[in-house]
Write a protein that holds these residues in place. Structure first.
Motif, PDB file in Angstrom:
ATOM      1  N   ARG A  13     125.207  64.225  49.672  1.00  0.00           N
ATOM      2  CA  ARG A  13     123.885  63.778  49.231  1.00  0.00           C
ATOM      3  C   ARG A  13     123.983  63.366  47.775  1.00  0.00           C
ATOM      4  N   CYS A  14     123.107  62.497  47.375  1.00  0.00           N
ATOM      5  CA  CYS A  14     122.978  62.167  45.966  1.00  0.00           C
ATOM      6  C   CYS A  14     121.836  63.017  45.425  1.00  0.00           C
ATOM      7  N   VAL A  15     122.118  63.810  44.391  1.00  0.00           N
ATOM      8  CA  VAL A  15     121.150  64.768  43.856  1.00  0.00           C
ATOM      9  C   VAL A  15     120.934  64.501  42.374  1.00  0.00           C
ATOM     10  N   PHE A  16     119.665  64.587  41.965  1.00  0.00           N
ATOM     11  CA  PHE A  16     119.300  64.456  40.561  1.00  0.00           C
ATOM     12  C   PHE A  16     118.521  65.700  40.167  1.00  0.00           C
ATOM     13  N   VAL A  17     119.058  66.455  39.221  1.00  0.00           N
ATOM     14  CA  VAL A  17     118.403  67.660  38.717  1.00  0.00           C
ATOM     15  C   VAL A  17     117.861  67.331  37.335  1.00  0.00           C
ATOM     16  N   GLU A  18     116.538  67.412  37.194  1.00  0.00           N
ATOM     17  CA  GLU A  18     115.869  67.086  35.932  1.00  0.00           C
ATOM     18  C   GLU A  18     115.272  68.372  35.340  1.00  0.00           C
ATOM     19  N   PRO A  19     116.011  69.030  34.416  1.00  0.00           N
ATOM     20  CA  PRO A  19     115.539  70.314  33.896  1.00  0.00           C
ATOM     21  C   PRO A  19     114.579  70.208  32.706  1.00  0.00           C
ATOM     22  N   PHE A  20     114.434  69.030  32.116  1.00  0.00           N
ATOM     23  CA  PHE A  20     113.705  68.913  30.860  1.00  0.00           C
ATOM     24  C   PHE A  20     112.250  68.499  31.023  1.00  0.00           C
ATOM     25  N   LEU A  21     111.948  67.681  32.001  1.00  0.00           N
ATOM     26  CA  LEU A  21     110.588  67.200  32.236  1.00  0.00           C
ATOM     27  C   LEU A  21     109.891  68.155  33.201  1.00  0.00           C
ATOM     28  N   LYS A  22     108.824  68.796  32.733  1.00  0.00           N
ATOM     29  CA  LYS A  22     108.066  69.734  33.560  1.00  0.00           C
ATOM     30  C   LYS A  22     106.792  69.044  34.040  1.00  0.00           C
ATOM     31  N   GLU A  30     101.173  74.125  38.790  1.00  0.00           N
ATOM     32  CA  GLU A  30     102.067  74.640  37.749  1.00  0.00           C
ATOM     33  C   GLU A  30     103.084  73.563  37.394  1.00  0.00           C
ATOM     34  N   GLU A  31     103.605  73.638  36.194  1.00  0.00           N
ATOM     35  CA  GLU A  31     104.593  72.653  35.755  1.00  0.00           C
ATOM     36  C   GLU A  31     105.985  73.256  35.776  1.00  0.00           C
ATOM     37  N   HIS A  32     106.854  72.609  36.553  1.00  0.00           N
ATOM     38  CA  HIS A  32     108.242  73.050  36.679  1.00  0.00           C
ATOM     39  C   HIS A  32     109.160  71.834  36.640  1.00  0.00           C
ATOM     40  N   ALA A  33     110.444  72.088  36.545  1.00  0.00           N
ATOM     41  CA  ALA A  33     111.452  71.031  36.581  1.00  0.00           C
ATOM     42  C   ALA A  33     111.565  70.507  38.020  1.00  0.00           C
ATOM     43  N   THR A  34     112.386  69.477  38.206  1.00  0.00           N
ATOM     44  CA  THR A  34     112.428  68.752  39.481  1.00  0.00           C
ATOM     45  C   THR A  34     113.848  68.563  39.978  1.00  0.00           C
ATOM     46  N   ILE A  35     114.007  68.596  41.302  1.00  0.00           N
ATOM     47  CA  ILE A  35     115.277  68.209  41.925  1.00  0.00           C
ATOM     48  C   ILE A  35     114.957  67.150  42.994  1.00  0.00           C
ATOM     49  N   CYS A  36     115.573  65.986  42.839  1.00  0.00           N
ATOM     50  CA  CYS A  36     115.411  64.874  43.792  1.00  0.00           C
ATOM     51  C   CYS A  36     116.715  64.695  44.577  1.00  0.00           C
ATOM     52  N   GLU A  37     116.591  64.073  45.735  1.00  0.00           N
ATOM     53  CA  GLU A  37     117.790  63.749  46.520  1.00  0.00           C
ATOM     54  C   GLU A  37     117.594  62.428  47.263  1.00  0.00           C
ATOM     55  N   LYS A  38     118.711  61.802  47.540  1.00  0.00           N
ATOM     56  CA  LYS A  38     118.722  60.686  48.482  1.00  0.00           C
ATOM     57  C   LYS A  38     120.067  60.729  49.200  1.00  0.00           C
ATOM     58  N   TYR A  74     112.661  75.110  39.680  1.00  0.00           N
ATOM     59  CA  TYR A  74     112.664  73.716  40.129  1.00  0.00           C
ATOM     60  C   TYR A  74     111.793  73.523  41.359  1.00  0.00           C
ATOM     61  N   TRP A  75     110.941  72.474  41.314  1.00  0.00           N
ATOM     62  CA  TRP A  75     110.207  72.082  42.508  1.00  0.00           C
ATOM     63  C   TRP A  75     111.187  71.519  43.529  1.00  0.00           C
ATOM     64  N   ILE A  76     111.003  71.904  44.779  1.00  0.00           N
ATOM     65  CA  ILE A  76     111.763  71.319  45.881  1.00  0.00           C
ATOM     66  C   ILE A  76     110.766  70.828  46.928  1.00  0.00           C
ATOM     67  N   GLY A  77     111.246  70.134  47.932  1.00  0.00           N
ATOM     68  CA  GLY A  77     110.384  69.354  48.808  1.00  0.00           C
ATOM     69  C   GLY A  77     109.765  70.032  50.001  1.00  0.00           C
ATOM     70  N   SER A 134      96.477  80.187  47.498  1.00  0.00           N
ATOM     71  CA  SER A 134      96.575  79.670  46.126  1.00  0.00           C
ATOM     72  C   SER A 134      97.965  79.159  45.765  1.00  0.00           C
ATOM     73  N   GLN A 135      98.959  79.444  46.583  1.00  0.00           N
ATOM     74  CA  GLN A 135     100.331  79.026  46.278  1.00  0.00           C
ATOM     75  C   GLN A 135     100.892  78.273  47.476  1.00  0.00           C
ATOM     76  N   ASN A 136     100.926  76.941  47.349  1.00  0.00           N
ATOM     77  CA  ASN A 136     101.255  76.107  48.504  1.00  0.00           C
ATOM     78  C   ASN A 136     102.451  75.185  48.325  1.00  0.00           C
ATOM     79  N   CYS A 137     103.163  75.285  47.211  1.00  0.00           N
ATOM     80  CA  CYS A 137     104.326  74.428  46.992  1.00  0.00           C
ATOM     81  C   CYS A 137     105.549  75.294  46.721  1.00  0.00           C
ATOM     82  N   LEU A 138     106.715  74.754  47.047  1.00  0.00           N
ATOM     83  CA  LEU A 138     107.942  75.543  47.032  1.00  0.00           C
ATOM     84  C   LEU A 138     108.793  75.258  45.799  1.00  0.00           C
ATOM     85  N   ILE A 139     109.289  76.349  45.188  1.00  0.00           N
ATOM     86  CA  ILE A 139     110.204  76.220  44.048  1.00  0.00           C
ATOM     87  C   ILE A 139     111.456  77.054  44.286  1.00  0.00           C
ATOM     88  N   LEU A 140     112.501  76.694  43.555  1.00  0.00           N
ATOM     89  CA  LEU A 140     113.654  77.574  43.361  1.00  0.00           C
ATOM     90  C   LEU A 140     113.321  78.295  42.061  1.00  0.00           C
TER      91      LEU A 140
END
Length: 180
Positions: free
Chosen positions: A49-58, A169-177, A101-104, A148-154
């Motif tokens: 997989r192609c993965v992009f981990v963005e730790p700086f932008l919340k 909530e504001e967290h970092a992001t992990i994308c994939e393609k 990190y937010w995940i999908g 009250s908590q409906n989205c998944l994070i690591l």
């Protein structure tokens, strides 16, 4: 000699696999199509997989998903134990394991029914979900956030096991393609 035979039974190369059929008493070699080894920047190869981990932008979950879409990708789906291990190893190896990190996945449509962005159900229990501890000493398995908590994070504070959090909530992001 036995070690050589065991080695050959499981030997793999970039283009094929050696095998032995005990019933036919024959050796075989099966070719495999090599997987691409490059991803467009800022993505890196991680387990086909192609993965992009963005730790700086919340950002909130929806904005994180929008970021991924702008990169022609999606929030990462962590539905395989080996991929999960490799992803955690990558995050720790890069020294960016201090962020959550937010995940999908989310359960916004039906409370308690966790679904990946690709429509598949999220596996419950070990080895993915975090364990929590009540004030009085008993343990429970996430998700436990109710409506009250409906989205998944690591979650960094829980060694990057899955946890349900409030989507705003504001967290970092992990994308994939996937490879094209």
């Amino acid at each position: 000699m036995l070690l050589l035979v065991l080695f050959l039974l499981v030997a793999q190369t970039a283009t094929g696999v050696f095998g032995y059929s005990a019933s036919a008493a024959t050796w075989s070699y099966t070719t495999q199509t090599p997987k691409p080894s490059k991803c467009e920047s800022p993505f890196v190869v991680l387990r086909a997989r192609c993965v992009f981990v963005e730790p700086f932008l919340k950002s909130p979950w929806e904005e994180s998903r929008y970021l991924c879409h702008e990169l022609n990708s999606e929030l990462v789906v962590v539905d395989d134990v080996q991929f999960y291990y490799d992803l955690l190893k990558f995050i720790r190896g890069e020294g960016i394991d201090h962020e959550s990190y937010w995940i999908g996945a989310n359960d916004t449509e039906t409370e308690g029914k966790w679904v990946w962005v690709n429509g598949k159900a999220v596996e419950s229990g070990s080895p993915f979900w975090a364990i929590g501890k009540e004030d009085y000493g008993s343990y429970y398995l996430e998700p436990a956030g109710q409506t009250s908590q409906n989205c998944l994070i690591l979650e960094a504070e829980r060694a990057h096991y899955f946890n349900d959090r409030d989507c705003i909530e504001e967290h970092a992001t992990i994308c994939e393609k996937h490879f094209q």
